[in-house]
Design an enzyme around this catalytic site. Structure first.
Site, short mmCIF file in Angstrom:
data_model
loop_
_atom_site.label_atom_id
_atom_site.label_comp_id
_atom_site.label_asym_id
_atom_site.label_seq_id
_atom_site.Cartn_x
_atom_site.Cartn_y
_atom_site.Cartn_z
N ASN A 14 93.63 118.53 98.61
CA ASN A 14 94.74 117.67 98.19
C ASN A 14 96.04 118.33 98.66
O ASN A 14 96.51 119.27 98.05
CB ASN A 14 94.75 117.51 96.66
CG ASN A 14 95.94 116.69 96.19
OD1 ASN A 14 96.58 116.01 96.99
ND2 ASN A 14 96.21 116.74 94.90
N TRP A 15 96.56 117.79 99.76
CA TRP A 15 97.78 118.39 100.34
C TRP A 15 99.04 118.02 99.58
O TRP A 15 100.11 118.57 99.84
CB TRP A 15 97.95 117.93 101.79
CG TRP A 15 97.01 118.56 102.76
CD1 TRP A 15 96.03 119.49 102.50
CD2 TRP A 15 96.97 118.32 104.17
NE1 TRP A 15 95.38 119.82 103.67
CE2 TRP A 15 95.93 119.11 104.70
CE3 TRP A 15 97.68 117.49 105.02
CZ2 TRP A 15 95.61 119.12 106.05
CZ3 TRP A 15 97.36 117.50 106.38
CH2 TRP A 15 96.34 118.31 106.88
N LYS A 16 98.95 117.01 98.71
CA LYS A 16 100.13 116.53 97.98
C LYS A 16 101.24 116.17 98.99
O LYS A 16 100.93 115.67 100.08
CB LYS A 16 100.59 117.56 96.96
CG LYS A 16 99.42 118.10 96.13
CD LYS A 16 99.85 118.97 95.01
CE LYS A 16 98.62 119.57 94.35
NZ LYS A 16 98.89 120.16 93.06
N HIS A 94 95.56 111.39 89.53
CA HIS A 94 95.88 112.82 89.53
C HIS A 94 96.93 113.08 88.44
O HIS A 94 97.80 112.24 88.21
CB HIS A 94 96.39 113.24 90.90
CG HIS A 94 96.54 114.72 91.05
ND1 HIS A 94 97.60 115.41 90.52
CD2 HIS A 94 95.73 115.65 91.61
CE1 HIS A 94 97.46 116.70 90.77
NE2 HIS A 94 96.32 116.87 91.43
N GLU A 96 99.55 114.73 88.37
CA GLU A 96 100.95 114.60 88.81
C GLU A 96 101.36 113.14 88.87
O GLU A 96 102.51 112.80 88.56
CB GLU A 96 101.13 115.29 90.17
CG GLU A 96 101.06 116.81 90.02
CD GLU A 96 100.56 117.55 91.25
OE1 GLU A 96 100.49 116.96 92.34
OE2 GLU A 96 100.22 118.74 91.10
N GLU A 164 90.10 118.27 86.10
CA GLU A 164 91.18 119.18 86.46
C GLU A 164 92.00 119.50 85.21
O GLU A 164 92.91 118.72 84.85
CB GLU A 164 92.10 118.52 87.48
CG GLU A 164 91.43 118.19 88.80
CD GLU A 164 92.45 118.14 89.92
OE1 GLU A 164 92.37 119.00 90.80
OE2 GLU A 164 93.32 117.28 89.90
N GLY A 170 97.72 124.67 89.96
CA GLY A 170 98.84 125.38 90.59
C GLY A 170 99.32 126.60 89.82
O GLY A 170 100.39 127.13 90.11
N SER A 204 93.36 125.64 90.55
CA SER A 204 93.42 127.02 91.05
C SER A 204 92.12 127.51 91.68
O SER A 204 91.75 128.69 91.55
CB SER A 204 93.87 127.97 89.92
OG SER A 204 95.20 127.67 89.55
N GLY A 225 93.97 122.18 95.67
CA GLY A 225 95.36 121.88 96.01
C GLY A 225 95.95 122.96 96.90
O GLY A 225 95.72 123.00 98.11
N GLY A 226 96.70 123.88 96.29
CA GLY A 226 97.44 124.90 97.03
C GLY A 226 96.62 125.62 98.09
O GLY A 226 97.08 125.79 99.23
C1 PEP Z 1 95.28 119.73 92.46
O1 PEP Z 1 96.48 119.48 92.50
O2 PEP Z 1 94.45 118.80 92.48
C2 PEP Z 1 94.86 121.12 92.36
C3 PEP Z 1 93.64 121.36 92.02
O3 PEP Z 1 95.83 122.06 92.65
P1 PEP Z 1 95.62 123.65 92.76
O4 PEP Z 1 94.32 123.89 93.50
O5 PEP Z 1 96.81 124.14 93.50
O6 PEP Z 1 95.53 124.16 91.35
#
Ligand code: PEP
Length: 239
Positions: A14-16, A94, A96, A164, A170, A204, A225-226
């Protein structure tokens, strides 16, 4: 629709709101999908067509879709349009989007239904806040989210669930390995109809913890994500 049963694990990047043409060209050059896992890269929608793909395990995925099918809804992107450019997966709900764009269980349900009707797999995201975890109401929160967000038409072949925990997104924090397994097992047992659903873990995930998390019996892959923004790191996660 993609046959989810063909894959032992599913990894979703997930590049956001990140990336540009140069980044994407280099990323796809260096990405190394393998034969047993399904890999989905959810880029910003303007870049969805950038994946020139001849690998049957690698897919471009969307980060959101409209509740509407077509018409006077400026700025929206319908499930039918995603189908038109051959998109097979789309994130829905999601945290966010729930927090910053007023996404509700009801809109997640409508979006997921639109996607399924267009042969696209919704990846329905659920998870508790830190406050809810501390109040020990995680299971109640997840039950409500699942029961209200997952359409009646959903089944293990046309829908994915991503657990999640919001406090893990994050932050570098993750639940204990036992907690992840227990929550995933709980999700699959909320109702008999969820028993065979594939449930991904997100929050994470990085190269150093992905193998352990993904080895859990009740974990069917990861939403990243990150760490998915660094292709070398993501290659380790999906390998
Ligand atoms: C996400 O935003 O779906 C996510 C899992 O982010 P991160 O891996 O950065 O915690």
């Amino acid at each position: 629709m993609i046959k989810l049963a063909n894959f032992s694990s599913i990894f979703i990047a997930n590049w956001k709101l990140n990336g540009n043409t140069e980044f994407i060209n280099e990323y796809y050059q260096k990405l190394l999908p393998n034969s047993k896992n399904c890999v989905v890269v959810c880029s910003p929608s303007i870049f969805l067509n950038k994946l020139k793909n001849n690998n049957k395990n690698l897919f471009s995925g969307a980060q959101d879709t409209s509740i509407y099918i077509e018409g006077a809804f400026t700025g929206e992107l319908s499930a039918k349009m995603l189908l038109d450019i051959n998109i097979k997966f789309c994130l829905v709900g999601h945290s966010e989007r729930r927090e910053y764009f007023n996404e509700t269980n009801e809109t997640v349900n409508i979006k997921s239904l639109n996607l399924i009707n267009n042969n696209i797999i919704p990846v329905i995201c659920i998870g508790e806040t830190l406050e809810q975890k501390e109040k020990k109401i995680t299971k109640d929160v997840l039950t409500k989210q699942i029961c209200e967000s997952v359409p009646d038409l959903s089944n293990f072949e046309n829908t994915l669930i991503a657990y999640e925990p919001i406090w893990a997104i994050g932050t570098g924090l993750t639940p204990s390995i036992q907690d992840i397994d227990e929550v995933h097992s709980f999700i699959k047992d909320i109702d008999i109809r969820f028993n065979k659903f594939k449930v991904l873990y997100g929050g994470s995930v990085k190269a150093s913890n992905s193998a352990e998390i993904n080895s859990l019996k009740n974990v069917d892959g990861c939403l990243v994500g990150g760490a998915s923004l660094k292709v070398e790191e993501f290659n380790k996660i999906i390998s």
